[in-house]
Design an enzyme around this catalytic site. Sequence first.
Site, PDB file in Angstrom:
ATOM      1  N   LEU A   1       0.876  -1.159   0.000  1.00 43.39           N
ATOM      2  CA  LEU A   1       0.000   0.000   0.000  1.00 43.39           C
ATOM      3  C   LEU A   1       0.913   1.209   0.000  1.00 43.39           C
ATOM      4  CD1 LEU A   1      -2.748  -0.883   2.665  1.00 43.39           C
ATOM      5  CD2 LEU A   1      -3.087  -0.649   0.199  1.00 43.39           C
ATOM      6  N   ASP A   2       0.694   2.151  -0.910  1.00 40.62           N
ATOM      7  CA  ASP A   2       1.604   3.294  -0.955  1.00 40.62           C
ATOM      8  C   ASP A   2       1.458   4.147   0.301  1.00 40.62           C
ATOM      9  OD1 ASP A   2      -0.443   5.348  -1.386  1.00 40.62           O
ATOM     10  OD2 ASP A   2      -0.625   4.527  -3.412  1.00 40.62           O
ATOM     11  N   ARG A   3       2.364   5.085   0.488  1.00 39.00           N
ATOM     12  CA  ARG A   3       2.461   5.838   1.739  1.00 39.00           C
ATOM     13  C   ARG A   3       1.188   6.595   2.057  1.00 39.00           C
ATOM     14  NH1 ARG A   3       3.837  10.900   3.301  1.00 39.00           N
ATOM     15  NH2 ARG A   3       4.088  11.520   1.125  1.00 39.00           N
ATOM     16  N   THR A   4       0.477   7.071   1.033  1.00 38.63           N
ATOM     17  CA  THR A   4      -0.721   7.863   1.269  1.00 38.63           C
ATOM     18  C   THR A   4      -1.992   7.014   1.352  1.00 38.63           C
ATOM     19  OG1 THR A   4      -0.894   8.273  -1.115  1.00 38.63           O
ATOM     20  CG2 THR A   4       0.262   9.913   0.202  1.00 38.63           C
ATOM     21  N   SER A   5      -1.853   5.696   1.230  1.00 39.33           N
ATOM     22  CA  SER A   5      -2.995   4.796   1.372  1.00 39.33           C
ATOM     23  C   SER A   5      -2.982   4.169   2.760  1.00 39.33           C
ATOM     24  CB  SER A   5      -2.955   3.698   0.301  1.00 39.33           C
ATOM     25  OG  SER A   5      -3.011   4.260  -1.003  1.00 39.33           O
TER      26      SER A   5
END
Length: 292
Positions: free
Chosen positions: A95-99
Site C-alpha cells: 500500500l503506498d504511503r498515502t494509502s
Amino acid sequence: MLAAAGIGSRRACEDLIAAGRVEVDREVVTTLGTRVDPLTQQIRVDGERLPNPRRVVYLLNKPVGVVSTNYDPTGRPRVIDMVPPDRRLFPIGRLDRTSEGLILVTNDGELANLLTHPRYGVEKRYLVQVAGLPTPEAVDSLRQGIALAEANVHAKRVTVRSRHKQSTVLEMVLDEGRNREIRRMLAALGHKVQQLKRIAVGDLSLGNLLPGQWRRLSWEEIEQLRRDAFAAVGSARPPAGGRGRRPVAAGRRQQGSRSGAAGSQARKATRPRKRPGKASTWRRSGRRPASG
C-alpha cells in the site's frame, strides 16, 4: 505433539496413529512414540497439514504515512516496525504511503506468492474517495478496462457507496495488483483519489482494528487464504488446515489483538520516536465505511 497442536487428547492421538491416519513427510506412521521435528518435517492428519510453527502472518491496519518497503533510507516508519520484531518479516504486496488499511506481514514466501501472483486472483477490496462525481459511463469503464502504459486493467467489481457535493466514495474489488493501479485508473478518467483504504483481502477484513493495530492470524485463517487462491485456478492440491475446525470469522478480534495494541505501545517506549502515521479522516467526515 499432536495433542499439543490441539488435535485431541493423548489417547485420541494414539488411536489416530494406530489407525494409520497420521503421515510424516507423506509417509504413514503407525509406531507410537515416533520422534519427529515439526520445524523440518511436514506432519499431516487425514491428509491435512499441521501448522508450521516457524510461519507467522500478522494482519495490520496500516496508517497513512507508513511505507510498505523493508528498506527506507530516509527513516520513515515502516509496516514491519509496527508488528513484533521476533522474525525476519516482509509485507505481502504494498500500500503506498498515502494509502491505508489492511496489509499482511509475514515470513511465509509461499503464501505471499499465492496472494500476489495474478494467476491466483485473490480478491482485494478497497474504499476509494475521489474528487468529483463519476458518471455511470466512467464507472462502467472501470469494470470494462482502462488502458495503462503496461496493460489494459480493470476492476472486478465497482459500486458507488455514496455521493457528496464534490466527491464520491466507491467500493472497488481487484483480483490483481499493479503499482498504484487504482489511482492511475481513476486519474485516466479525470478523478483524483483523495483517500484510499483497503478493507479486505479474500475473506479477511479489518474488523475493529484501529490504524496502527495488528493481530496474528490463526492457522485456520491462513489456510483459508491458501484454499481461496487454489480454488481460483481449480487446483487439485489438497487443502491444508484443521480438520473439522471452523475458521475464525474474518475481522474477529482475537486474544492477541489486545496484546498487539499493547505490544505496539510497549515498543514505542523502547524505540526511537518516529513520525506516526496520519489519522484517517473517514470517520471525521461522518462516513463510516462497512468493515466488509
